[in-house]
Design a protein around this motif. Structure first.
Motif, PDB file in Angstrom:
ATOM      1  N   GLU A 158     -20.582  -9.539  -7.366  1.00 33.28           N
ATOM      2  CA  GLU A 158     -20.868  -9.203  -8.751  1.00 33.28           C
ATOM      3  C   GLU A 158     -19.841  -8.257  -9.361  1.00 33.28           C
ATOM      4  O   GLU A 158     -19.652  -8.214 -10.563  1.00 33.28           O
ATOM      5  CB  GLU A 158     -22.260  -8.563  -8.879  1.00 33.28           C
ATOM      6  N   GLN A 159     -19.188  -7.467  -8.555  1.00 31.22           N
ATOM      7  CA  GLN A 159     -18.305  -6.449  -9.115  1.00 31.22           C
ATOM      8  C   GLN A 159     -17.111  -6.229  -8.198  1.00 31.22           C
ATOM      9  O   GLN A 159     -17.165  -6.494  -7.012  1.00 31.22           O
ATOM     10  CB  GLN A 159     -19.066  -5.129  -9.272  1.00 31.22           C
ATOM     11  N   ARG A 160     -16.057  -5.763  -8.793  1.00 26.94           N
ATOM     12  CA  ARG A 160     -14.870  -5.418  -8.012  1.00 26.94           C
ATOM     13  C   ARG A 160     -14.979  -3.954  -7.613  1.00 26.94           C
ATOM     14  O   ARG A 160     -15.304  -3.100  -8.432  1.00 26.94           O
ATOM     15  CB  ARG A 160     -13.618  -5.679  -8.827  1.00 26.94           C
ATOM     16  N   LEU A 161     -14.712  -3.691  -6.366  1.00 26.53           N
ATOM     17  CA  LEU A 161     -14.828  -2.331  -5.850  1.00 26.53           C
ATOM     18  C   LEU A 161     -13.475  -1.636  -5.846  1.00 26.53           C
ATOM     19  O   LEU A 161     -12.433  -2.278  -5.707  1.00 26.53           O
ATOM     20  CB  LEU A 161     -15.394  -2.355  -4.431  1.00 26.53           C
ATOM     21  N   ILE A 162     -13.509  -0.330  -5.972  1.00 24.75           N
ATOM     22  CA  ILE A 162     -12.305   0.495  -5.883  1.00 24.75           C
ATOM     23  C   ILE A 162     -12.472   1.432  -4.690  1.00 24.75           C
ATOM     24  O   ILE A 162     -13.430   2.208  -4.634  1.00 24.75           O
ATOM     25  CB  ILE A 162     -12.085   1.294  -7.178  1.00 24.75           C
ATOM     26  N   VAL A 163     -11.582   1.320  -3.738  1.00 26.21           N
ATOM     27  CA  VAL A 163     -11.669   2.135  -2.531  1.00 26.21           C
ATOM     28  C   VAL A 163     -11.214   3.556  -2.844  1.00 26.21           C
ATOM     29  O   VAL A 163     -10.134   3.771  -3.397  1.00 26.21           O
ATOM     30  CB  VAL A 163     -10.795   1.538  -1.409  1.00 26.21           C
ATOM     31  N   VAL A 164     -12.052   4.522  -2.464  1.00 26.67           N
ATOM     32  CA  VAL A 164     -11.740   5.944  -2.631  1.00 26.67           C
ATOM     33  C   VAL A 164     -11.730   6.568  -1.240  1.00 26.67           C
ATOM     34  O   VAL A 164     -12.739   6.511  -0.526  1.00 26.67           O
ATOM     35  CB  VAL A 164     -12.790   6.649  -3.519  1.00 26.67           C
ATOM     36  N   ALA A 165     -10.607   7.153  -0.838  1.00 25.67           N
ATOM     37  CA  ALA A 165     -10.498   7.718   0.507  1.00 25.67           C
ATOM     38  C   ALA A 165      -9.585   8.932   0.493  1.00 25.67           C
ATOM     39  O   ALA A 165      -8.783   9.112  -0.434  1.00 25.67           O
ATOM     40  CB  ALA A 165      -9.948   6.671   1.481  1.00 25.67           C
ATOM     41  N   HIS A 166      -9.734   9.749   1.512  1.00 25.06           N
ATOM     42  CA  HIS A 166      -8.793  10.853   1.659  1.00 25.06           C
ATOM     43  C   HIS A 166      -7.413  10.296   1.997  1.00 25.06           C
ATOM     44  O   HIS A 166      -6.399  10.727   1.451  1.00 25.06           O
ATOM     45  CB  HIS A 166      -9.257  11.813   2.759  1.00 25.06           C
ATOM     46  N   ASP A 167      -7.393   9.301   2.893  1.00 23.14           N
ATOM     47  CA  ASP A 167      -6.147   8.638   3.265  1.00 23.14           C
ATOM     48  C   ASP A 167      -6.498   7.266   3.813  1.00 23.14           C
ATOM     49  O   ASP A 167      -7.619   7.034   4.270  1.00 23.14           O
ATOM     50  CB  ASP A 167      -5.394   9.461   4.313  1.00 23.14           C
ATOM     51  N   LEU A 168      -5.561   6.355   3.763  1.00 19.50           N
ATOM     52  CA  LEU A 168      -5.743   5.014   4.306  1.00 19.50           C
ATOM     53  C   LEU A 168      -4.470   4.591   5.012  1.00 19.50           C
ATOM     54  O   LEU A 168      -3.368   4.858   4.534  1.00 19.50           O
ATOM     55  CB  LEU A 168      -6.045   3.997   3.200  1.00 19.50           C
ATOM     56  N   SER A 169      -4.634   3.923   6.141  1.00 20.92           N
ATOM     57  CA  SER A 169      -3.476   3.349   6.823  1.00 20.92           C
ATOM     58  C   SER A 169      -3.402   1.873   6.487  1.00 20.92           C
ATOM     59  O   SER A 169      -4.405   1.265   6.082  1.00 20.92           O
ATOM     60  CB  SER A 169      -3.606   3.530   8.343  1.00 20.92           C
ATOM     61  N   PRO A 170      -2.236   1.236   6.660  1.00 17.53           N
ATOM     62  CA  PRO A 170      -2.154  -0.207   6.434  1.00 17.53           C
ATOM     63  C   PRO A 170      -3.147  -0.981   7.293  1.00 17.53           C
ATOM     64  O   PRO A 170      -3.702  -1.991   6.867  1.00 17.53           O
ATOM     65  CB  PRO A 170      -0.698  -0.525   6.808  1.00 17.53           C
ATOM     66  N   ALA A 171      -3.395  -0.499   8.532  1.00 12.53           N
ATOM     67  CA  ALA A 171      -4.355  -1.168   9.407  1.00 12.53           C
ATOM     68  C   ALA A 171      -5.760  -1.113   8.825  1.00 12.53           C
ATOM     69  O   ALA A 171      -6.532  -2.067   8.932  1.00 12.53           O
ATOM     70  CB  ALA A 171      -4.334  -0.523  10.792  1.00 12.53           C
ATOM     71  N   ASP A 172      -6.109   0.017   8.189  1.00  9.32           N
ATOM     72  CA  ASP A 172      -7.417   0.123   7.535  1.00  9.32           C
ATOM     73  C   ASP A 172      -7.564  -0.935   6.449  1.00  9.32           C
ATOM     74  O   ASP A 172      -8.622  -1.554   6.291  1.00  9.32           O
ATOM     75  CB  ASP A 172      -7.599   1.507   6.908  1.00  9.32           C
ATOM     76  N   MET A 173      -6.502  -1.128   5.684  1.00 15.03           N
ATOM     77  CA  MET A 173      -6.563  -2.062   4.559  1.00 15.03           C
ATOM     78  C   MET A 173      -6.776  -3.498   5.029  1.00 15.03           C
ATOM     79  O   MET A 173      -7.425  -4.295   4.349  1.00 15.03           O
ATOM     80  CB  MET A 173      -5.293  -1.942   3.724  1.00 15.03           C
TER      81      MET A 173
END
Length: 282
Positions: A158-173
């Motif tokens: 139903e909706q597009r989400l926006i990821v909010v994080a302190h940090d993200l690695s390429p592997a997380d993505m």
């Protein structure tokens, strides 16, 4: 309550969506002395944690979509190379044997020794590679401490989400490959971080260096990611929301027009072909 946070834009565009908070908190590592008779068992535990982390990185390759940018696999290979380096694969074993450190503490001490060298580098891109070392080491620490990789959120159609994080690695993505995220925002990171490079490759609006986004934003809050000006608007009022939706539509139309020109031969108005060359030699 609506408010605005400013950071560094790393991937242009405008998107509107709902906050999805992802925890990537640094692990707290304990320090204790390993009994003499248990040192080899502790070395074996370290080796097992390292093996699990390598296997996880290898398994993540299967999650990469065929049409994903090649940078994703390259960054996974980079993290595996970091873990294969003797500074992280062998030096901690010696610290366990000689100083009787527990495996987690030995790895952490060696990581801090390595990352201090990155702080002395003048080049911003090379200096930010410190984050790759930290992210690779944290994967091993999670394996040693029984942690798990980031869970995938429930699918939302139903909706597009926006990821909010302190940090993200390429592997997380890569773990979020099934989801059509509208954007990424993080507290830390720079314009040359690998997460920023991945976001640009995916064409996803992204802002880094927001400092306190993860602490101040709640799950499900409405967000506007202005990847053009590096601005994150939280709980926008109706007028601002309508204005940004209009801008988002205009940007979408402009991108469609540019895509039509992608395969058009370059030529001047009078038909003279133009060829573009670049000299990237250092």
């Amino acid at each position: 309550m609506n408010f605005i946070l400013s950071g560094s834009t790393v991937s242009g565009g405008i998107t509107v969506g709902y906050a999805h908070l992802v925890s990537t908190a640094r692990l707290e590592v304990g320090h204790y002395e390993v009994p003499e008779e248990d040192l080899e068992n502790e070395v074996a535990r370290f080796d097992e944690g390292l093996r699990r982390a390598r296997d996880e990185l290898g398994a993540l390759k299967a999650h990469i979509a065929p049409d994903a940018p090649p940078e994703l696999e390259a960054f996974l290979n980079l993290h595996r190379m970091i873990l294969d380096d003797s500074a992280l694969s062998r030096a901690p074993r010696e610290l366990i044997r000689t100083r009787r450190y527990n495996a987690e503490w030995a790895l952490l001490q060696q990581m801090e020794k390595l990352t201090e060298r990155f702080d002395e580098i003048n080049d911003q891109y090379l200096r930010e590679r410190k984050a790759d070392v930290q992210q690779a080491v944290e994967r091993v620490l999670k394996a040693l401490m029984g942690g798990h990789a980031l869970p995938e959120p429930a699918l939302s159609q139903e909706q597009r989400l926006i990821v909010v994080a302190h940090d993200l690695s390429p592997a997380d993505m890569i773990l979020f490959k099934r989801h059509h995220f509208g954007g990424f925002v993080t507290d830390v990171g720079g314009v040359t971080s690998h997460t920023a490079i991945v976001a640009r490759s995916l064409g996803i609006p992204a802002i880094v260096g927001l400092h306190h986004a993860y602490q101040t934003i709640s799950e499900g809050e409405l967000l506007i990611v202005d990847g053009v000006h590096g601005v994150l608007i939280v709980n926008p009022d109706p007028l601002v929301l309508e204005e940004y939706k209009s801008l988002q539509s205009q940007l979408g139309l402009e991108r469609k027009r540019l895509k039509l020109l992608k395969s058009t031969p370059a030529a001047t108005l009078d038909g003279t072909p133009i060829e573009l060359y670049a000299n990237i030699e250092l």
